[in-house]
Design a protein around this motif. Structure first.
Motif, PDB file in Angstrom:
ATOM      1  N   GLU A 135      42.792 -48.059 -15.665  1.00 35.39           N
ATOM      2  CA  GLU A 135      42.946 -49.343 -14.968  1.00 35.39           C
ATOM      3  C   GLU A 135      44.413 -49.765 -14.922  1.00 35.39           C
ATOM      4  OE1 GLU A 135      40.227 -52.129 -16.744  1.00 35.39           O
ATOM      5  OE2 GLU A 135      38.504 -51.223 -15.708  1.00 35.39           O
ATOM      6  N   GLY A 144      46.344 -47.366 -12.660  1.00 34.25           N
ATOM      7  CA  GLY A 144      45.734 -47.090 -11.361  1.00 34.25           C
ATOM      8  C   GLY A 144      45.506 -45.610 -11.146  1.00 34.25           C
ATOM      9  N   THR A 165      44.215 -42.140 -10.140  1.00 28.76           N
ATOM     10  CA  THR A 165      43.350 -41.716  -9.042  1.00 28.76           C
ATOM     11  C   THR A 165      42.487 -40.523  -9.451  1.00 28.76           C
ATOM     12  OG1 THR A 165      45.277 -40.510  -8.226  1.00 28.76           O
ATOM     13  CG2 THR A 165      44.773 -42.598  -7.154  1.00 28.76           C
ATOM     14  N   SER A 188      40.283 -47.595  -8.959  1.00 32.59           N
ATOM     15  CA  SER A 188      41.348 -46.688  -8.472  1.00 32.59           C
ATOM     16  C   SER A 188      40.916 -45.224  -8.531  1.00 32.59           C
ATOM     17  CB  SER A 188      42.608 -46.862  -9.327  1.00 32.59           C
ATOM     18  OG  SER A 188      42.344 -46.445 -10.662  1.00 32.59           O
TER      19      SER A 188
END
Ligand code: ATP
Ligand code: MG
Length: 559
Positions: A292, A295, A297, A322
């Motif tokens: 978190e 972010g 991916t 994300s």
């Protein structure tokens, strides 16, 4: 696919055009990969706790180290050992060695002092770059490593026997302030030796696999290829890199001393300019926080890690917006992992693959709809690779038949270091015997059935432990399971199981056995089930350590 008897090679999976187009972009050597990475400039490359290193900082530090190694007399082909946990200094040490023309020799950070000393002796490393903890473990054994001339250390109190790495490349936070120097002028060929990685030691003593620059650099194209192939199978065009898209970030859980961490995760980040978010130690809830905060991916690791991540996310009700993909491999994935992941994180694209140290990580891979349509499979081989399934005499078997998986391709290592016998046993005319049992379907999707060494033979019937373990995992309370031989006077061996149940479970051995019996042919049902409280022991690659567990059933007989 060709008829039985002829070599059957699933070299290109049914999409024309993608394979060659993507592989034309593969960097020929790791130095070319390094140059691509250096071009990502001021983007953040590594995040570790509160430290952030840019691609420029990393590139300057690695160049400075490489020049210092050359000036200190390191010659092409010398081994430089790296004994560090995942730290920002790890990729610097690795590329410092490679750019100096040396063979980067990562040692397993979980090894004890004598094991680390064995890695140094076996590889004949002239230089060691260690972190404080590894150096402390090794210090009493340094005298047993006659080839070792120089020790560089990082993250430790100064020790007179070692030169602090920071004295050469600068303290971590000042990397970007380092001068921009030219790379050492070393002639490098794609077929030159680049890496010496030790196998996980699941079946015995770890073996030192020597890979070329081409082998390692081939792996970085695996993920872009797999994504392009998935898109084409859906009738869409392959994703194109979008320079205005936010930087991608990968949560790095796999150790860098393992080919998957190094060639697949680090390689992909260097190639694509992604951020690598390193974890100090694996903890599922800390991973959720980091994903978190940064972010992230993508995340990945061995199946257990993916399972723990999915479970922790579900329990905490965190959807990790994300996160786009979770990829795992390296060990058999429990049957319903992909379902658990889909329930916990519905937007995440699951991916899985098969590979080994000897194939420079990823050899097969698939994701998304391909994977969901073939949930037992570890995907088709990369298009630059060939596959054969052979019987014990080496004859090629038709699709659907189970046999030993043999592989060939530019990513296969050239042999085992200083071990011509093991090399000759494993490799012949470029074909590597993997020791894994597998089958392939008509489209080239491979399914790993078991390791040859783990398979049981009950009165002449083969029992694949993986299949029995998967049947046990399907029980909602089973969180860990292993199937091992129980000696039998006439049948030879029968399956026995050790299972770990979720906290608060009221299941007992007879319930688990009945559950397995409803799913498996009678001869495959474990004759003994031992319930254990603590999780099963695993090696750093996430694989169950079967050897110490075998004692549980050794000498036990039902008759
Ligand atoms: P050693 O060769 O020293 O005994 P190891 O084979 O575990 O150890 P690695 O090279 O790390 O060392 O692991 C490769 C092996 O991992 C493969 O041969 C295979 O048995 C297993 N493996 C990898 N990916 C998968 C997968 N997707 N499914 C099942 N098994 C896998
Ligand atoms: Mg192996």
């Amino acid at each position: 696919l060709t008829a039985p008897g002829a070599p059957f090679a699933i070299a290109t999976v049914p999409i024309r055009g993608v394979p060659t187009r993507i592989w034309e972009k593969a960097p020929p050597t790791l130095r070319d990969l390094f140059r691509i990475a250096r071009g990502h400039g001021e983007k953040t490359f590594v995040v570790y706790q509160d430290e952030r290193v840019t691609f420029t900082g990393f590139a300057r530090a690695a160049t400075t180290l490489a020049r210092a190694l050359v000036e200190a007399g390191l010659r092409k082909g010398d081994r430089v050992a790296i004994a560090q946990r995942n730290l920002p200094e790890w990729p610097v040490s690795y590329f410092g060695a490679l750019l100096a023309g040396a063979i980067a020799t990562p040692l397993n950070a979980w090894w004890t002092g004598p094991e680390l000393a064995y890695g140094l002796q076996h590889s004949g490393a002239r230089v060691l770059i260690a972190d404080g903890e590894r150096f402390a473990r090794l210090a009493p054994h340094l005298g047993e490593c006659p080839a070792l001339e120089r020790v560089l250390t990082t993250r430790m109190e100064p020790d007179p026997r070692a030169t602090p790495l920071a004295e050469i490349v600068g303290p971590v936070r000042d990397w970007a302030a380092l001068p921009d120097l030219p790379l050492p002028d070393i002639a490098l060929d794609p077929e030159d030796d680049a890496t010496l990685f030790y196998t996980s030691g699941t079946t015995g003593k770890p073996k030192g696999a020597v890979g070329t620059h081409r082998a390692a650099a081939t792996t970085v194209m695996a993920y872009p290829y797999s994504a392009a192939r998935s898109a084409l199978r859906r009738g869409e065009s392959p994703p194109k890199p979008d320079p205005s898209a936010p930087q991608r970030a990968a949560l790095l859980v796999i150790p860098l001393f393992h080919v998957t961490g190094c060639h697949a995760s680090l390689g992909a980040a260097l190639y694509g300019g992604h951020r690598l978010v390193m974890m100090h130690r694996w903890d599922a809830n800390a991973a959720l926080d980091l994903i978190e905060r940064e972010g992230c991916t993508s995340a990945g690791g061995v199946p257990t890690i993916a399972w723990q991540l999915a479970t922790a996310a579900r329990e905490a009700g965190r959807l990790l917006p994300s996160l786009e993909g979770v990829t795992y491999g390296g060990a058999p994935a429990a049957g319903d992992l992909v379902r658990t992941l889909g329930e916990a994180l519905p937007k995440v694209v699951p991916g899985t693959g098969w590979g080994m140290t000897e194939t420079s990580a990823t050899f097969t891979h698939h994701q998304g709809e391909d994977y969901l349509a073939h949930p037992e499979s570890c995907g088709p081989p990369l298009p630059v690779c060939e596959v054969r399934i052979v019987d014990p005499l080496g004859d090629v078997l038709p699709p659907g038949a189970v046999g030993e998986l043999c592989v060939k391709g530019p990513n296969v290592v050239r042999g085992y270091w200083d071990d011509p016998t093991a090399t000759a046993e494993a490799l012949s005319e470029g074909w590597l015997r993997t020791g894994d049992l597998a089958r392939a379907d008509d489209e080239g999707f491979l399914t790993i059935v078991d390791r040859i060494k783990d398979m049981l033979i009950r009165g002449g019937e083969n029992i694949y432990c993986c299949e029995v373990e998967n049947a046990l995992y399907a029980h909602p309370d089973v969180i860990d399971a292993v199937v091992l031989p129980v000696p039998h006077p006439t049948l030879g061996e029968e399956p026995g199981a050790i299972v770990v149940l979720a906290e608060g479970s009221s299941a007992d051995a007879s319930e688990i056995r009945a559950f397995a019996a409803a799913r498996l042919a009678a001869f495959k049902v474990p004759v003994r089930i031992v319930i254990r409280d603590e999780l099963l022991p695993r090696n750093p690659a996430g694989k169950i350590l079967r050897a110490p567990l075998r004692a549980v059933f050794a000498g036990v007989s039902d008759q």
